[in-house]
Design an enzyme around this catalytic site. Structure first.
Site, PDB file in Angstrom:
ATOM      1  N   SER A 199       0.578  -1.420  -4.874  1.00 47.71           N
ATOM      2  CA  SER A 199       1.779  -0.259  -4.429  1.00 47.71           C
ATOM      3  C   SER A 199       2.666  -0.282  -5.118  1.00 47.71           C
ATOM      4  O   SER A 199       3.481  -1.824  -5.888  1.00 47.71           O
ATOM      5  CB  SER A 199       1.882  -0.181  -3.398  1.00 47.71           C
ATOM      6  OG  SER A 199       2.048  -1.886  -3.264  1.00 47.71           O
ATOM      7  N   THR A 245      -3.335   7.482  -0.225  1.00 46.16           N
ATOM      8  CA  THR A 245      -3.049   6.271  -1.084  1.00 46.16           C
ATOM      9  C   THR A 245      -4.286   6.296  -1.903  1.00 46.16           C
ATOM     10  O   THR A 245      -4.765   6.671  -2.663  1.00 46.16           O
ATOM     11  CB  THR A 245      -2.389   5.040  -0.837  1.00 46.16           C
ATOM     12  OG1 THR A 245      -3.106   4.673   0.330  1.00 46.16           O
ATOM     13  CG2 THR A 245      -0.826   4.914   0.223  1.00 46.16           C
ATOM     14  N   LYS A 282      -5.400   8.879   7.689  1.00 47.60           N
ATOM     15  CA  LYS A 282      -5.017   8.187   6.016  1.00 47.60           C
ATOM     16  C   LYS A 282      -5.023   6.582   5.771  1.00 47.60           C
ATOM     17  O   LYS A 282      -4.533   5.936   7.137  1.00 47.60           O
ATOM     18  CB  LYS A 282      -3.620   8.229   5.114  1.00 47.60           C
ATOM     19  CG  LYS A 282      -3.207   7.447   5.340  1.00 47.60           C
ATOM     20  CD  LYS A 282      -2.437   6.386   4.290  1.00 47.60           C
ATOM     21  CE  LYS A 282      -1.825   5.611   4.058  1.00 47.60           C
ATOM     22  NZ  LYS A 282      -2.085   4.537   3.271  1.00 47.60           N
ATOM     23  N   THR A 298      -1.998  -0.346   6.378  1.00 46.83           N
ATOM     24  CA  THR A 298      -1.291   1.011   6.054  1.00 46.83           C
ATOM     25  C   THR A 298      -2.505   2.276   6.200  1.00 46.83           C
ATOM     26  O   THR A 298      -2.469   2.946   5.967  1.00 46.83           O
ATOM     27  CB  THR A 298      -2.129   0.678   4.705  1.00 46.83           C
ATOM     28  OG1 THR A 298      -3.767   0.993   4.874  1.00 46.83           O
ATOM     29  CG2 THR A 298      -1.131  -0.612   3.608  1.00 46.83           C
TER      30      THR A 298
END
Length: 294
Positions: A294, A41, A67, A78
């Site tokens: 997002s 991301t 990630k 996240t």
């Protein structure tokens, strides 16, 4: 520990199966990097680690991808993490192993202390190697396997910290001589989460008062400040709760100017020791999160 979040409508099974079938068409031994790139991301680089380990004269492989760059705290936020090994791990054992790996790696990092809803850490055992299955912690090969899994997990989780949003420094915080593990972690995270400490790191400012204040703000009820000592790398900056007599400001400036810094804190009240990894807090972190949605 995993964070909880908003309950979303389940994906229709036919769409899910179609996606799995399509993904299966692209299975390849060389697609790890592609997968690491696909889950990024705000990451600036893909994160992938692989290593081979000899277990009982059999060569096994451990490969992982992760990630995560912001909203990273020990509840994993996240973050996405996937580690696979081709040695067979017993079904009753693998659940214990994944927690051991997470507690020594993914649950020891923080970028900004914030969390989100889509955290996952998955450990996959394919059983494709020729090594005998590992069914118990009593297996003489177990410790070597666990150590290797933790090593991969730490490299991946530390890669997320190094790539933290706007980060310019990688900081190791070790708290020793605590009464127990929970106390050591409480103090370490109090320092790692302090905006004043993190901005001091960004400014290369050896502000020992901010670090000591964060230790006090950990709210250890019976902490004796006169037993607390603090090091920046190998430089003793605070002793018995106050500035070390031999400490000179230029020593602290030299350490804080580095890209990688170790903060070591002794509480002088036990023999427990824990380490967490974190970043500084920069102008770019603010910009990224002011502009990104997002």
């Amino acid at each position: 520990p995993f964070s909880t979040g908003v309950i979303m409508e389940p994906l229709p099974m036919n769409r899910l199966l179609k996606g799995v079938e399509e993904a299966a068409k692209h299975l390849s031994r060389t697609n790890w990097i592609a997968a690491a790139e696909a889950i990024m991301t705000t990451d600036t680089v893909p994160k992938c680690v692989s290593q081979r380990v000899m277990l009982d004269d059999e060569d096994i492989t451990i490969t992982g991808i992760s990630k995560g760059s912001g909203m990273i705290e020990p509840h994993m936020a996240t973050m996405l993490g996937f580690i696979a090994t081709d040695v067979a791990i017993g079904q009753d054992l693998i659940g214990k192993v994944v927690k051991m790996v997470a507690d020594a790696s993914y649950n020891r990092i923080t970028v900004d202390g914030d969390t989100s809803t889509n955290d996952s850490f998955v450990l996959i055992s394919t059983g494709c190697s020729n090594a005998r299955p590992i069914e118990s912690m009593d297996d003489p090969r177990f410790d070597d396997l666990l150590d290797s899994l933790i090593e991969v997990g730490q490299k991946l989780s530390q890669a997320m910290v190094r790539d933290g949003e706007g980060a310019t420094k990688f900081i190791t915080i070790t708290v020793e001589d605590a009464k127990n593990e929970a106390e050591a972690l409480k103090v370490a995270y109090a320092v790692a989460h302090s905006p004043l400490v993190k901005t001091a790191f960004f400014a290369s400012d050896p502000n020992l008062g901010r670090i000591l204040a964060a230790v006090g703000n950990s709210k250890i009820p019976d902490l004796d400040a006169t037993k607390v000592s603090l090091w920046l790398d190998d430089v003793l900056v605070a002793k018995n709760g106050g500035r070390a007599p031999e400490y000179m400001e230029e020593q602290g400036v030299a350490v804080m100017s580095q890209d990688e810094i170790t903060v070591r804190i002794s509480l002088g009240r036990g023999d427990a020791c824990e380490t967490v990894w974190t970043t500084d807090l920069s102008h770019d972190y603010v910009s990224i999160n002011a502009d990104y949605r997002s």
